[in-house]
Design a protein around this motif. Structure first.
Motif, short mmCIF file in Angstrom:
data_model
loop_
_atom_site.label_atom_id
_atom_site.label_comp_id
_atom_site.label_asym_id
_atom_site.label_seq_id
_atom_site.Cartn_x
_atom_site.Cartn_y
_atom_site.Cartn_z
N TYR A 385 69.09 34.10 77.98
CA TYR A 385 68.41 35.35 77.63
C TYR A 385 68.76 35.80 76.21
O TYR A 385 68.07 36.66 75.65
CB TYR A 385 68.79 36.46 78.62
CG TYR A 385 68.29 36.22 80.02
CD1 TYR A 385 66.94 36.36 80.32
CD2 TYR A 385 69.16 35.82 81.03
CE1 TYR A 385 66.47 36.13 81.60
CE2 TYR A 385 68.70 35.58 82.32
CZ TYR A 385 67.35 35.74 82.60
OH TYR A 385 66.88 35.50 83.87
N ALA A 388 65.93 35.35 73.00
CA ALA A 388 64.98 36.40 72.58
C ALA A 388 65.70 37.47 71.77
O ALA A 388 65.15 37.99 70.79
CB ALA A 388 64.32 37.03 73.80
N ASN A 499 66.93 48.49 77.65
CA ASN A 499 66.13 47.35 78.13
C ASN A 499 65.28 47.70 79.34
O ASN A 499 64.31 47.00 79.64
CB ASN A 499 67.07 46.19 78.50
CG ASN A 499 67.75 45.60 77.30
OD1 ASN A 499 67.10 45.16 76.37
ND2 ASN A 499 69.07 45.61 77.29
N TYR A 502 62.15 49.17 77.38
CA TYR A 502 61.62 48.53 76.17
C TYR A 502 62.02 47.05 76.12
O TYR A 502 63.06 46.65 76.63
CB TYR A 502 62.16 49.23 74.91
CG TYR A 502 61.70 50.65 74.76
CD1 TYR A 502 60.51 50.95 74.11
CD2 TYR A 502 62.46 51.71 75.27
CE1 TYR A 502 60.08 52.25 73.98
CE2 TYR A 502 62.04 53.03 75.14
CZ TYR A 502 60.85 53.28 74.50
OH TYR A 502 60.41 54.58 74.37
N THR A 503 61.15 46.27 75.46
CA THR A 503 61.49 44.88 75.16
C THR A 503 62.10 44.85 73.75
O THR A 503 62.01 45.82 73.00
CB THR A 503 60.24 44.00 75.19
OG1 THR A 503 59.32 44.43 74.16
CG2 THR A 503 59.55 44.06 76.54
N TYR A 504 62.69 43.72 73.41
CA TYR A 504 63.33 43.62 72.09
C TYR A 504 62.31 43.78 70.96
O TYR A 504 62.62 44.38 69.92
CB TYR A 504 64.06 42.28 71.95
CG TYR A 504 65.34 42.23 72.74
CD1 TYR A 504 66.39 43.11 72.49
CD2 TYR A 504 65.51 41.31 73.77
CE1 TYR A 504 67.56 43.07 73.21
CE2 TYR A 504 66.70 41.26 74.51
CZ TYR A 504 67.71 42.15 74.22
OH TYR A 504 68.87 42.11 74.95
N GLU A 505 61.09 43.28 71.15
CA GLU A 505 60.07 43.42 70.11
C GLU A 505 59.75 44.89 69.82
O GLU A 505 59.35 45.24 68.72
CB GLU A 505 58.80 42.68 70.50
CG GLU A 505 58.88 41.16 70.43
CD GLU A 505 59.49 40.57 71.69
OE1 GLU A 505 59.74 41.35 72.64
OE2 GLU A 505 59.74 39.35 71.73
N ASP A 506 59.92 45.74 70.85
CA ASP A 506 59.58 47.15 70.69
C ASP A 506 60.48 47.85 69.67
O ASP A 506 60.12 48.91 69.16
CB ASP A 506 59.69 47.89 72.03
CG ASP A 506 58.63 47.44 73.01
OD1 ASP A 506 57.54 47.03 72.55
OD2 ASP A 506 58.87 47.51 74.23
#
Length: 540
Positions: A385, A388, A499, A502-506
């Protein structure tokens, strides 16, 4: 605005981004429409960009293509600018193109620009699925059309088939307009026959223009032309039958003209285009017609094809409407999700009191130590994990080198022979010699995650360097003291990245928000650094 931004990306050779994704990201931005909405959207998709105020005498030093703000009376307007050898080509939000002299453009230009790199980065996470789907769909449709034209037995039949294809395309545009989806082609066609912006929409969605509650002009027209096309393709061309249908279509043309000119007193460019197609089909078959030749078998086959398409359409139409509602819900969700107050509140829900820190000599740090956004990344090389998460860190450091600083803490096994410990220790050795080499080694590891390959390239750690073993032990101790049990874990300051929501891209949606909410002492340091320089180009 989204149409202009999309064209800007395409002309900049960035073609893998779905138009729908741009539309959603722009519309869900709290400051839409604005320069900030555009730059944040570009940041989100990993496209390096700059918004700046540029001296007007530096115009010819700018890229060939950029977005700019120009003055139009009392207002300002966003335009797409292309620098030519002799002059400037300007494309407006209304998709109108104008050629202006450099002097005239400079007199209207505010100096504000948005420019991007004209090459898509390989590391960008932008999806290519939409482009692939578009290519496949277009190829299938073109193949069907070509086959239909090849199987025609005369020029008149080929012309009739071609007109049917045109009718299908125009009908699709009418259907889109009836569902509220705006299209550039529709706007251009409608603007030819009416000065009113919403003339086509007013006619297409009018109560008088509906056949029944669930069937409108878009449905009827699309079903008519697609049924004709598949009858021609699958059953063939029977001139007498099709000519009879063409005669009946003239009554539809007459009613359409009466509805627009007499009843609604508004003209719809798409509707007029359909009338032209129907009249052209009638003329084509009239020329080819020789005698009445009724064929019951052809009529039955045609009805079967038409009824099948009609059933498929009315079965799939609710799914299309649900998809539209889903897109609306998605936009509302994104608008809510990217709300600054909600993000900061979610971030503050899980703070670590009395956060323990590593001494500087034990830190593995990349980026700007005085940056307003300070991130602590707890990681383990064998953590799947963490890939990402590392891609996020890499993009942040690449796109915001002065705004982000990231400290890595390795939460690895106590077993010195464990691959995770071996890789972390080797990264430490590289870090003491070269920070950039250490980061490249980490990037290479998370890109491939192949132990043998990585060790062959970067080597094994020196077992005699006991200091690095002690540093890794300090990393584990700090993780334990801060109650970090799992990896990846991302801290922004002393707050865990949420988390759950939100996702990391957010995180790219909130870079400016985090900068604005940086601790006071960091802001003071940033301002003192800025005061040392007086750049000509001012970033927005």
């Amino acid at each position: 605005m989204d149409e202009l931004v999309f064209r800007f990306l395409v002309q900049s050779k960035i073609t893998s981004l779905a138009k729908e994704d741009i539309h959603l990201q722009l519309l869900s931005h709290a400051d839409y429409p604005s320069i900030n909405a555009i730059t944040d959207t570009l940041d989100y998709f990993g496209i390096e960009n700059i918004a700046a105020n540029v001296p007007k005498d530096a115009l010819q030093q700018l890229p060939k293509l950029f977005l700019a703000l120009i003055e139009t009376g009392k207002n300002t307007e966003l335009v797409l600018v292309t620098q030519l050898q002799k002059g400037i080509r300007v494309r407006t939000l209304q998709n109108k193109k104008k050629i202006r002299s450099i002097e005239k453009f400079s007199s209207q230009w505010t100096g504000t620009i948005i420019a991007i790199e004209q090459e898509e980065k390989k590391g960008s996470f932008i999806t290519r699925q939409s482009s692939f789907k578009t290519i496949i769909t277009t190829s299938i449709l073109l193949s069907i059309i070509v086959m239909a034209l090849l199987f025609t037995t005369s020029i008149s039949h080929a012309v009739y088939t071609f007109l049917t294809v045109i009718g299908s395309v125009v009908s699709y545009l009418i259907y889109k307009e009836s569902t509220g989806v705006k299209d550039t082609v529709t706007s251009k066609v409608c603007a030819i026959v009416s000065l009113k912006v919403d003339s086509c929409s007013a006619v297409i969605t009018s109560k008088e223009g509906r056949i029944s509650k669930n069937v409108g002009l878009g449905d009827a027209s699309l079903l008519y032309f697609t049924s004709l096309f598949f009858v021609i393709t699958l059953v063939g061309v029977h001139t007498s039958t099709l000519f009879t249908i063409a005669i009946g279509s003239l009554f539809v043309v007459a009613y359409s003209l009466y509805l627009q000119g007499i009843q609604l007193k508004q003209w719809c460019g798409l509707c007029l285009l359909i009338s032209v197609v129907l009249i052209s089909q009638f003329v084509t078959l009239f020329i080819a017609f020789s005698n009445w030749d009724f064929s019951l078998l052809y009529v039955i086959k045609g009805l079967v094809v038409s009824m099948t398409l009609t059933l498929l359409w009315f079965y799939s139409k609710p799914l299309l409407q649900k998809n539209k509602e889903l897109l609306k819900t998605k936009k509302e969700y994104l608008s809510f999700k990217r709300n600054d107050a909600f993000f900061l509140n979610a971030l503050q829900q899980d703070s670590i009191e009395n956060l323990k820190h590593l001494p500087q000599e034990a830190q593995v740090y990349f980026g700007n130590r005085d940056a307003p956004i300070q991130i602590t990344a707890y990681t383990n090389p064998l953590c799947g994990y963490c890939v990402a998460a590392f891609e996020l860190y890499d993009r942040l450091l690449m796109q915001f080198p002065t705004d982000v600083g990231i400290q890595f803490i390795f939460n690895t096994s106590k077993d010195l022979e464990n691959p995770s410990t071996q890789i972390a220790k080797r990264v430490l050795e590289l870090y003491h010699k070269s920070v950039s080499d250490a980061f490249s080694a980490l990037k290479d590891w998370f890109a491939h995650r192949d132990v043998d390959r990585w060790i062959e390239k970067y080597g094994i750690p020196n077992s005699m360097l006991l200091m690095d073993d002690r540093i890794l032990e300090m990393h584990r101790d700090v993780a334990h003291q801060n109650d970090i049990r799992y990896t990846p874990e991302t801290l922004i300051g002393n707050q865990k990245f949420p988390n759950k929501y939100y996702t990391y891209e957010d995180l790219f949606l909130f870079v400016e928000t985090l900068k604005e909410n940086a601790p006071i002492e960091i802001k003071h340091q940033m301002n003192s650094n800025k005061n040392k320089k007086s750049p000509v180009v001012t970033r927005l």
